[in-house]
Design a protein around this motif. Structure first.
Motif, mmCIF file in Angstrom:
data_model
loop_
_atom_site.group_PDB
_atom_site.id
_atom_site.type_symbol
_atom_site.label_atom_id
_atom_site.label_comp_id
_atom_site.label_asym_id
_atom_site.label_seq_id
_atom_site.Cartn_x
_atom_site.Cartn_y
_atom_site.Cartn_z
ATOM 1 N N SER A 1 0.864 -1.312 -0.019
ATOM 2 C CA SER A 1 0.103 0.132 0.160
ATOM 3 C C SER A 1 0.808 1.323 0.023
ATOM 4 N N ALA A 2 0.302 2.538 -0.198
ATOM 5 C CA ALA A 2 1.033 3.722 -0.250
ATOM 6 C C ALA A 2 1.852 3.637 1.029
ATOM 7 N N ALA A 3 1.231 3.689 2.196
ATOM 8 C CA ALA A 3 1.832 3.843 3.539
ATOM 9 C C ALA A 3 2.991 2.831 3.653
ATOM 10 N N GLU A 4 2.559 1.492 3.191
ATOM 11 C CA GLU A 4 3.671 0.650 3.299
ATOM 12 C C GLU A 4 5.050 0.782 2.602
ATOM 13 N N ARG A 5 4.651 1.388 1.183
ATOM 14 C CA ARG A 5 5.411 1.805 0.395
ATOM 15 C C ARG A 5 6.722 3.018 1.050
ATOM 16 N N ALA A 6 5.884 3.985 1.669
ATOM 17 C CA ALA A 6 6.545 5.039 2.629
ATOM 18 C C ALA A 6 7.136 4.429 3.769
ATOM 19 N N ASP A 7 6.923 3.194 4.199
ATOM 20 C CA ASP A 7 7.713 2.783 5.472
ATOM 21 C C ASP A 7 8.827 2.131 4.882
ATOM 22 N N VAL A 8 8.784 1.486 3.554
ATOM 23 C CA VAL A 8 10.098 1.033 3.166
ATOM 24 C C VAL A 8 10.982 1.702 2.532
ATOM 25 N N TRP A 9 10.555 2.926 2.235
ATOM 26 C CA TRP A 9 11.537 3.857 1.729
ATOM 27 C C TRP A 9 12.238 4.473 2.985
ATOM 28 N N ALA A 10 11.468 4.805 4.003
ATOM 29 C CA ALA A 10 11.869 5.246 5.426
ATOM 30 C C ALA A 10 12.986 4.331 5.723
ATOM 31 N N LEU A 11 12.753 3.126 5.855
ATOM 32 C CA LEU A 11 13.852 2.090 6.320
ATOM 33 C C LEU A 11 14.767 2.050 5.346
ATOM 34 N N LEU A 12 14.808 2.201 4.249
ATOM 35 C CA LEU A 12 16.124 1.956 3.263
ATOM 36 C C LEU A 12 16.777 3.464 3.427
ATOM 37 N N THR A 13 16.096 4.512 3.658
ATOM 38 C CA THR A 13 16.676 5.764 3.695
ATOM 39 C C THR A 13 17.575 5.926 5.193
ATOM 40 N N SER A 14 17.038 5.098 6.271
ATOM 41 C CA SER A 14 17.694 5.069 7.471
ATOM 42 C C SER A 14 18.958 3.983 7.322
ATOM 43 N N LEU A 15 18.859 3.198 6.409
ATOM 44 C CA LEU A 15 20.099 2.270 6.211
ATOM 45 C C LEU A 15 21.343 3.080 5.365
ATOM 46 N N THR A 16 20.719 3.817 4.851
ATOM 47 C CA THR A 16 21.907 4.874 4.083
ATOM 48 C C THR A 16 22.523 5.672 4.935
ATOM 49 N N GLU A 17 21.745 6.102 5.877
ATOM 50 C CA GLU A 17 21.911 7.223 7.060
ATOM 51 C C GLU A 17 23.208 6.565 8.105
ATOM 52 N N ALA A 18 22.798 5.359 8.077
ATOM 53 C CA ALA A 18 23.627 4.474 9.000
ATOM 54 C C ALA A 18 24.852 4.268 8.233
ATOM 55 N N GLY A 19 25.110 4.353 6.985
ATOM 56 C CA GLY A 19 26.220 4.053 6.092
ATOM 57 C C GLY A 19 26.225 2.991 5.070
ATOM 58 N N THR A 20 25.225 2.409 4.898
ATOM 59 C CA THR A 20 25.312 1.032 4.005
ATOM 60 C C THR A 20 24.591 1.563 2.642
ATOM 61 N N THR A 21 25.217 1.643 1.421
ATOM 62 C CA THR A 21 24.835 1.935 0.049
ATOM 63 C C THR A 21 23.492 1.050 -0.064
#
Length: 299
Positions: A193-213
């Motif tokens: 769903s749109a909300a779930e997609r937003a959650d996934v992108w927020a998760l992936l963004t948090s991984l990049t902020e922690a240093g993972t490409t």
């Protein structure tokens, strides 16, 4: 999201893969720094998954070059595989629906200990190895946003009983146990769903902020990501490169619906063939992997 973390830089110049049935992708150009979020967007069948597998060292490109963490592709496939991990790639990283969340996590921790660590690490006391494995699992779960205690049966919940987003988080957690510099994720927004997609992108963004490409395949790239657009190449006999000429910090890919290995079975087979060509100890490694899997009851 250009990235300034401890991950790995990803660059590509006129990167392409041609197989017996045509081009899977062609003319890809990417320039992303460490800790970047790269979104490979486009419709199913446009070469997205092939490009993901090529950038993570699982498929061998036939045109152009790419560099991941200082390793140049397509020559140094094994070096790229050592610093990258895959999640949610059908036919490659499938979860076993009959196994529980806890069983998947224990299996991956065991394989990581057997093949991802140093010889010195294997000689450490068992208590230290167990503590290290538990720390890896807990850290990966936290990074993926999956708390087993919130599942219907906790860690004993079978994969077949997980919701789509929960299964996606589990696949990501399993990949993160190896602490990769580069995470490749397929179908990041499929059937969400749109909300779930937003959650996934927020998760992936948090991984990049922690240093993972992160390199993620999706139908539409989120705002701020480095977008690589996959689109079908017209089925002609010309050599026109429809995917070339894009600005630094962006990418463009093109592919055919009947491309080189767009179905996941072909992708997995290509992965296996690549391993055979690039690693001189493939047979020994396969035997060791089988032994490790036997310990988990999945041989």
């Amino acid at each position: 999201m250009g990235g300034t973390g401890d991950g790995t830089a990803v660059t590509a110049r006129d990167f392409g893969l041609e197989g017996p049935r045509g081009w899977a992708f062609r003319g890809v150009r990417v320039d992303a720094g460490p800790g970047a979020l790269i979104a490979i967007e486009g419709p199913s069948g446009s070469g997205r998954t092939c490009l993901l597998l090529a950038l993570t060292g699982r498929m061998k490109a036939t045109e152009g070059t790419a560099t991941v963490g200082g390793a140049r592709l397509p020559k140094r496939l094994a070096a790229v595989r050592r610093v990258s991990a895959l999640a949610n790639v059908t036919g490659v990283t499938d979860l076993d629906p009959a196994l529980t969340v806890g069983e998947h996590l224990r299996e991956r921790a065991l394989l990581q200990r057997r093949f991802g660590g140093s010889v010195r690490g294997l000689l450490r006391p068992r208590a230290e190895r167990v503590t290290e494995a538990r720390l890896r699992v807990d850290t990966a779960l936290a990074a993926a946003g999956l708390d087993p205690e919130t599942l219907p049966k906790g860690a004993r919940t079978a994969v077949r009983d997980l919701e789509r987003l929960e299964a996606l988080r589990l696949s990501i957690a399993l990949a993160l146990i190896g602490r990769p510099l580069l995470l490749g994720l397929d179908d990041a927004d499929l059937k969400l769903s749109a909300a779930e997609r937003a959650d996934v992108w927020a998760l992936l963004t948090s991984l990049t902020e922690a240093g993972t490409t992160v390199v993620a395949v999706c139908s539409e790239a989120p705002e701020g990501a480095i977008a690589v657009t996959a689109r079908p190449i017209p089925d002609t006999d010309t050599d026109t490169d429809t995917g070339a000429g894009v600005a630094t910090g962006t990418g463009m890919a093109s592919g055919t619906e009947s491309g080189a290995a767009t179905d996941t079975k072909a992708a997995a087979e290509a992965d296996a063939k690549t391993d055979t060509k690039t690693d001189t100890n493939t047979d020994d490694e396969a035997k060791e992997a089988a032994d490790a899997l036997a310990e988990t009851g999945r041989a």
